[in-house]
Design an enzyme around this catalytic site. Structure first.
Site, PDB file in Angstrom:
ATOM      1  N   ARG A  47       0.490  -1.271   0.191  1.00 18.37           N
ATOM      2  CA  ARG A  47       0.031   0.085   0.123  1.00 18.37           C
ATOM      3  C   ARG A  47       0.869   1.325  -0.020  1.00 18.37           C
ATOM      4  O   ARG A  47       0.396   2.271  -0.385  1.00 18.37           O
ATOM      5  CB  ARG A  47      -0.944  -0.110   1.204  1.00 18.37           C
ATOM      6  CG  ARG A  47      -2.011   1.303   1.268  1.00 18.37           C
ATOM      7  CD  ARG A  47      -3.199   0.954   2.111  1.00 18.37           C
ATOM      8  NE  ARG A  47      -2.962   0.208   3.226  1.00 18.37           N
ATOM      9  CZ  ARG A  47      -2.351   0.587   4.443  1.00 18.37           C
ATOM     10  NH1 ARG A  47      -2.123   1.843   4.433  1.00 18.37           N
ATOM     11  NH2 ARG A  47      -2.432  -0.259   5.278  1.00 18.37           N
ATOM     12  N   TYR A  98     -17.930  16.113 -15.192  1.00 16.26           N
ATOM     13  CA  TYR A  98     -18.125  14.543 -15.230  1.00 16.26           C
ATOM     14  C   TYR A  98     -19.059  14.425 -13.767  1.00 16.26           C
ATOM     15  O   TYR A  98     -18.931  15.089 -12.998  1.00 16.26           O
ATOM     16  CB  TYR A  98     -16.815  14.090 -14.981  1.00 16.26           C
ATOM     17  CG  TYR A  98     -16.556  12.529 -14.592  1.00 16.26           C
ATOM     18  CD1 TYR A  98     -17.101  11.693 -15.768  1.00 16.26           C
ATOM     19  CD2 TYR A  98     -16.565  11.961 -13.436  1.00 16.26           C
ATOM     20  CE1 TYR A  98     -17.244  10.296 -15.472  1.00 16.26           C
ATOM     21  CE2 TYR A  98     -16.557  10.601 -13.209  1.00 16.26           C
ATOM     22  CZ  TYR A  98     -17.165   9.807 -14.282  1.00 16.26           C
ATOM     23  OH  TYR A  98     -17.110   8.429 -14.001  1.00 16.26           O
ATOM     24  N   ASP A 169      -9.183  18.700 -14.659  1.00 21.26           N
ATOM     25  CA  ASP A 169      -9.506  17.386 -15.123  1.00 21.26           C
ATOM     26  C   ASP A 169      -8.898  16.914 -16.390  1.00 21.26           C
ATOM     27  O   ASP A 169      -9.631  17.737 -17.354  1.00 21.26           O
ATOM     28  CB  ASP A 169     -10.805  16.880 -14.718  1.00 21.26           C
ATOM     29  CG  ASP A 169     -11.132  15.558 -14.983  1.00 21.26           C
ATOM     30  OD1 ASP A 169     -10.342  15.106 -15.840  1.00 21.26           O
ATOM     31  OD2 ASP A 169     -12.031  14.959 -14.135  1.00 21.26           O
ATOM     32  N   LYS A 194      -9.759   5.659 -19.164  1.00 18.84           N
ATOM     33  CA  LYS A 194     -10.317   6.081 -20.470  1.00 18.84           C
ATOM     34  C   LYS A 194      -9.171   6.365 -21.498  1.00 18.84           C
ATOM     35  O   LYS A 194      -8.755   5.155 -21.762  1.00 18.84           O
ATOM     36  CB  LYS A 194     -10.883   7.515 -20.169  1.00 18.84           C
ATOM     37  CG  LYS A 194     -11.751   7.818 -18.996  1.00 18.84           C
ATOM     38  CD  LYS A 194     -12.994   6.993 -19.082  1.00 18.84           C
ATOM     39  CE  LYS A 194     -13.805   7.156 -17.587  1.00 18.84           C
ATOM     40  NZ  LYS A 194     -13.973   8.361 -17.101  1.00 18.84           N
TER      41      LYS A 194
HETATM   42  C1  LIG Z   1     -14.472   8.642 -15.672  1.00 15.48           C
HETATM   43  C2  LIG Z   1     -14.031   9.950 -15.395  1.00 15.48           C
HETATM   44  C3  LIG Z   1     -13.677  10.348 -14.045  1.00 15.48           C
HETATM   45  C4  LIG Z   1     -13.780   9.137 -13.156  1.00 15.48           C
HETATM   46  O1  LIG Z   1     -12.743   8.177 -13.352  1.00 15.48           O
HETATM   47  P1  LIG Z   1     -13.021   6.818 -12.708  1.00 15.48           P
HETATM   48  O2  LIG Z   1     -11.688   6.165 -13.253  1.00 15.48           O
HETATM   49  O3  LIG Z   1     -14.316   6.235 -13.594  1.00 15.48           O
HETATM   50  O4  LIG Z   1     -13.035   6.711 -11.465  1.00 15.48           O
HETATM   51  C5  LIG Z   1     -13.207  11.583 -13.568  1.00 15.48           C
HETATM   52  N1  LIG Z   1     -13.453  12.410 -14.698  1.00 15.48           N
HETATM   53  C6  LIG Z   1     -13.479  12.344 -15.954  1.00 15.48           C
HETATM   54  C7  LIG Z   1     -13.474  13.635 -16.946  1.00 15.48           C
HETATM   55  C8  LIG Z   1     -13.959  11.133 -16.276  1.00 15.48           C
HETATM   56  O5  LIG Z   1     -14.216  10.724 -17.655  1.00 15.48           O
END
Ligand SMILES: *Cc1c(COP(=O)(O)O)cnc(C)c1O
Length: 369
Positions: A47, A98, A169, A194
């Site tokens: 961890r 998001y 983000d 993603k």
């Molecule tokens: C999917 C997503 C998240 C969250 O990510 P996870 O890997 O699903 O926890 C945050 N911001 C954006 C823009 C996303 O597309």
């Protein structure tokens, strides 16, 4: 690890970063499956650290221009950043963003952990008014699912002048199209689930920053809260990252063609794609991004028509999430919390298939003209 030359381009870094360079070493850092390590080395307990995370962190840090920490998901990365704020702090967030980000902030606000102020991030004067006295500015650009563009340079420098930390983000743009740290952001967050992973087979997240104090605070959040990345996931995410430049180039080239055809189609009410000259953020996107990306949102006249389209698709896969090699589509207004987006809005994550096959599928699914 391979030492990058300052002249290396992102495409080269994506291939080489995080690779061992000792004689006899494997080309890539192999996944280290270990909950615990023998005393006396750099790693102690799983961890606290794992060499597989280190390789991915090195690559993401080089691409974004900071130091990266990987987490078990994008949400774990977001949560760790918000958890660095004191109780009662005010976070300015995008009014459309998001859903997980909005949901997490709404949850923290409902429990009096934080206070929130929602602003339209495509309206710079509104954001500048909204950040007065705030403790953090949270930005997303392009926004999910409306693909709005925020003026990052203006907003980040204004916040910096007022001593307000900023988080961007960068999931939709990826570090190949946009590097918010260069524009003055305190931290960048990613859902590596993603585009970085890119194959719809893992969950992973990351934060990248140049602020050493924030970095060690985030590392403490990760160790104490345990939102750590799995070894297999971190390894697969780096394997995905190796081909991100190629995947994104193809997906973006496909998206440019598809967006133009959708925009010209009488059955489509509106097409939102930052690469189209008709997009309100087109000029801004052209200035701050290396390309408009591979996400397109388009609207049909009703939710029924949009659902019918999804039902008729044979190649493009109906499902949430984005950034994989395959084209996927999602009618956003079906999700609780996205009642404010147009009911017939479909978010298309353009994949790397042959563009004519994607178009043929969309065209037949759009139904009679
Ligand atoms: C999917 C997503 C998240 C969250 O990510 P996870 O890997 O699903 O926890 C945050 N911001 C954006 C823009 C996303 O597309």
């Amino acid at each position: 690890m391979t030492k990058p030359l300052p002249s290396w381009h992102p495409e080269t870094l994506a291939v080489t970063a995080g690779r061992p360079d000792e004689p006899g070493a494997p080309f890539n850092t192999p996944p280290t499956f270990a909950s615990t390590f023998r005393d006396g080395g750099i790693y102690g307990y799983g961890r606290w650290g794992n060499p597989t995370w280190g390789a991915l962190e090195e690559a993401l840090g080089l691409l974004e221009g900071g130091r990266a920490l990987v987490f078990g998901s994008g949400q774990a990365a977001l949560a760790a950043v918000l958890e660095t704020l004191p109780v009662g702090a005010t976070v300015v967030l995008p009014s459309t963003a998001y859903l997980g980000t909005r949901g997490l902030l709404a949850d923290l606000a409902a429990r009096q952990r934080l206070q929130t102020r929602a602003v339209d991030v495509t309206d710079a004067p509104a954001v500048l008014a909204g950040i007065q006295g705030a403790d953090m500015l949270w930005l997303e650009s392009p926004t999910n699912p409306l693909l709005g563009i925020a003026d990052l340079a203006t907003l980040l420098s204004a916040a910096r002048q007022q001593g307000i930390p900023t988080v961007v983000d960068n999931t939709f743009a990826t570090p190949l199209l946009q590097q918010p740290l260069q524009l003055g952001a305190t931290a960048v967050v990613h859902s590596a689930t993603k585009y970085i992973g890119g194959h719809s087979d893992l969950l992973c997240g990351a934060v990248v920053t140049r602020d050493e104090e924030l970095l060690s605070n985030l590392q403490a959040r990760r160790t104490l809260h345990g939102g750590v990345a799995g070894t297999m996931e971190a390894w697969l995410a780096l394997r995905g990252l190796r081909t991100l430049p190629l995947r994104l180039e193809r997906a973006q080239a496909n998206a440019r063609i598809l967006a133009e055809r959708l925009a010209a189609d009488p059955r489509v009410v509106a097409t939102r794609y930052p690469g189209l000259p008709t997009h309100p953020g087109h000029d801004l996107a052209a200035r701050q991004m290396a390309g408009p990306g591979a996400m397109i949102s388009f609207e049909l006249a009703s939710s029924a028509l949009a659902d019918a389209l999804v039902g008729r698709l044979r190649l493009v896969v109906g499902g949430t999430s984005l950034g994989g090699v395959e084209s996927t589509i999602d009618r956003r207004n079906r999700w609780p919390g996205e009642e404010d987006v147009p009911s017939g809005l479909l978010r298309l994550s353009v994949g790397i298939e042959h563009v004519e096959d994607i178009w043929q599928d969309l065209a037949q699914a759009l139904g009679p003209a």
